[in-house]
Motif scaffolding. Structure first.
Motif, mmCIF file in Angstrom:
data_model
loop_
_atom_site.group_PDB
_atom_site.id
_atom_site.type_symbol
_atom_site.label_atom_id
_atom_site.label_comp_id
_atom_site.label_asym_id
_atom_site.label_seq_id
_atom_site.Cartn_x
_atom_site.Cartn_y
_atom_site.Cartn_z
ATOM 1 N N MET A 1 0.999 -1.213 0.040
ATOM 2 C CA MET A 1 0.082 -0.127 -0.047
ATOM 3 C C MET A 1 0.913 1.291 -0.085
ATOM 4 O O MET A 1 0.428 2.257 -0.676
ATOM 5 C CB MET A 1 -0.993 -0.070 1.205
ATOM 6 N N ILE A 2 1.996 1.171 0.567
ATOM 7 C CA ILE A 2 2.951 2.333 0.943
ATOM 8 C C ILE A 2 3.603 2.448 -0.465
ATOM 9 O O ILE A 2 3.673 3.757 -1.093
ATOM 10 C CB ILE A 2 4.004 2.202 1.954
ATOM 11 N N LYS A 3 3.963 1.456 -1.151
ATOM 12 C CA LYS A 3 4.735 1.715 -2.442
ATOM 13 C C LYS A 3 3.739 2.069 -3.414
ATOM 14 O O LYS A 3 4.103 2.971 -4.323
ATOM 15 C CB LYS A 3 5.317 0.356 -2.899
ATOM 16 N N THR A 4 2.501 1.582 -3.533
ATOM 17 C CA THR A 4 1.374 2.027 -4.416
ATOM 18 C C THR A 4 1.080 3.320 -4.468
ATOM 19 O O THR A 4 1.231 4.354 -5.213
ATOM 20 C CB THR A 4 0.113 1.226 -4.424
ATOM 21 N N ALA A 5 1.001 3.889 -3.058
ATOM 22 C CA ALA A 5 0.567 5.400 -2.762
ATOM 23 C C ALA A 5 1.729 6.354 -3.318
ATOM 24 O O ALA A 5 1.634 7.294 -3.762
ATOM 25 C CB ALA A 5 0.254 5.559 -1.415
ATOM 26 N N ARG A 6 2.899 5.721 -2.866
ATOM 27 C CA ARG A 6 4.191 6.686 -3.105
ATOM 28 C C ARG A 6 4.294 6.783 -4.743
ATOM 29 O O ARG A 6 4.485 7.948 -5.362
ATOM 30 C CB ARG A 6 5.337 6.066 -2.553
ATOM 31 N N GLN A 7 4.120 5.813 -5.486
ATOM 32 C CA GLN A 7 4.400 5.970 -6.806
ATOM 33 C C GLN A 7 3.100 6.689 -7.628
ATOM 34 O O GLN A 7 3.356 7.366 -8.513
ATOM 35 C CB GLN A 7 4.348 4.351 -7.620
ATOM 36 N N GLU A 8 2.032 6.611 -6.991
ATOM 37 C CA GLU A 8 0.966 7.240 -7.558
ATOM 38 C C GLU A 8 1.258 8.830 -7.213
ATOM 39 O O GLU A 8 0.712 9.884 -7.984
ATOM 40 C CB GLU A 8 -0.604 7.169 -6.746
ATOM 41 N N ARG A 9 2.201 9.317 -6.326
ATOM 42 C CA ARG A 9 2.325 10.631 -6.074
ATOM 43 C C ARG A 9 3.664 11.046 -6.909
ATOM 44 O O ARG A 9 4.447 12.057 -6.403
ATOM 45 C CB ARG A 9 2.713 10.637 -4.449
ATOM 46 N N ASN A 10 4.243 10.120 -7.435
ATOM 47 C CA ASN A 10 5.421 10.422 -8.217
ATOM 48 C C ASN A 10 6.538 10.716 -7.360
ATOM 49 O O ASN A 10 7.349 11.533 -7.568
ATOM 50 C CB ASN A 10 5.206 11.445 -9.426
#
Length: 108
Positions: free
Chosen positions: A42-51
């Motif tokens: 979840m952290i990785k996905t959110a981080r990537q979505e925030r570029n």
């Protein structure tokens, strides 16, 4: 000729048989690691979505890139404080649900 019957098992039955019964150290450890893995994804996905890179996220909350990497891979147990900082930096809501002796408590 009789067709071969295939026995089906539920996920709970498989975990009981191959990992251990609920309440055993082996089962508790498995469940904890599974939750950390899900949290890391979840952290990785959110981080990537925030570029954001791992290094940029680390700078936002005051930790090294390596700690973000360990969080995302589920290899590091983090404090609640660190997890809250990560999701705040990602501008993401996080909710904790706790059950205490039949009382439901929610932290938002």
């Amino acid at each position: 000729m009789k067709a071969t019957e295939i026995k089906s098992y539920s996920l709970a039955e498989m975990k009981d048989k191959y990992i251990g019964q609920v309440g055993t150290a082996e089962r508790d450890n498995y469940e904890y690691e599974l939750r950390m893995d899900v949290l890391g994804r979840m952290i990785k996905t959110a981080r990537q979505e925030r570029n954001l890179t791992q290094e940029q996220l680390g700078q936002l909350i005051g930790v090294q890139k390596s700690q973000i990497s360990k969080l995302e891979s589920g290899t590091n147990s983090a404090t609640i404080d660190t997890i809250l900082k990560v999701f705040k930096a990602l501008k993401a809501d996080i909710h904790f649900n706790v059950t205490l002796e039949n009382q439901y408590v929610q932290l938002v």
